[in-house]
Scaffold this motif. Structure first.
Motif: not given
Length: 91
Positions: A29-37
């Motif tokens: 699962v790829l989520r939009s968190e941190g500096h990009w994901g």
């Protein structure tokens, strides 16, 4: 997991984009968190979490780092042995 789900195709680097596509197709699962994901492994307890930067200095090296860390996830979710450590369900 906090951010919204994002597509691997959204990453600006071709090398990293290919690695992300491969991992997402395997259940990551790829989520939009941190500096990009952030990538989360397919295990129930998300035993492996990988930060993905948006503008790495060396995209090829960063793609290899992501691939290398992805191998830390010990079992795929459909593996019956995963139930022994609480990472999956056995039918």
């Amino acid at each position: 997991m906090v951010g919204r789900e994002i597509a691997a195709a959204d990453h600006p680097s071709k090398e990293i984009r290919e690695v992300l596509k491969r991992l997402v197709s395997k259940g990551w699962v790829l989520r939009s968190e941190g500096h990009w994901g952030t990538l989360y492994c397919p295990c129930e307890d998300h035993c492996t979490v990988i930060r993905v930067g948006g503008t790495p200095k060396n995209p090829s090296q960063d793609a290899r780092r992501i691939q290398r860390k992805a191998k830390w996830c010990p079992l795929p979710p459909d593996d019956p042995r995963a139930a022994l450590r609480g990472g999956g369900v056995v039918n």
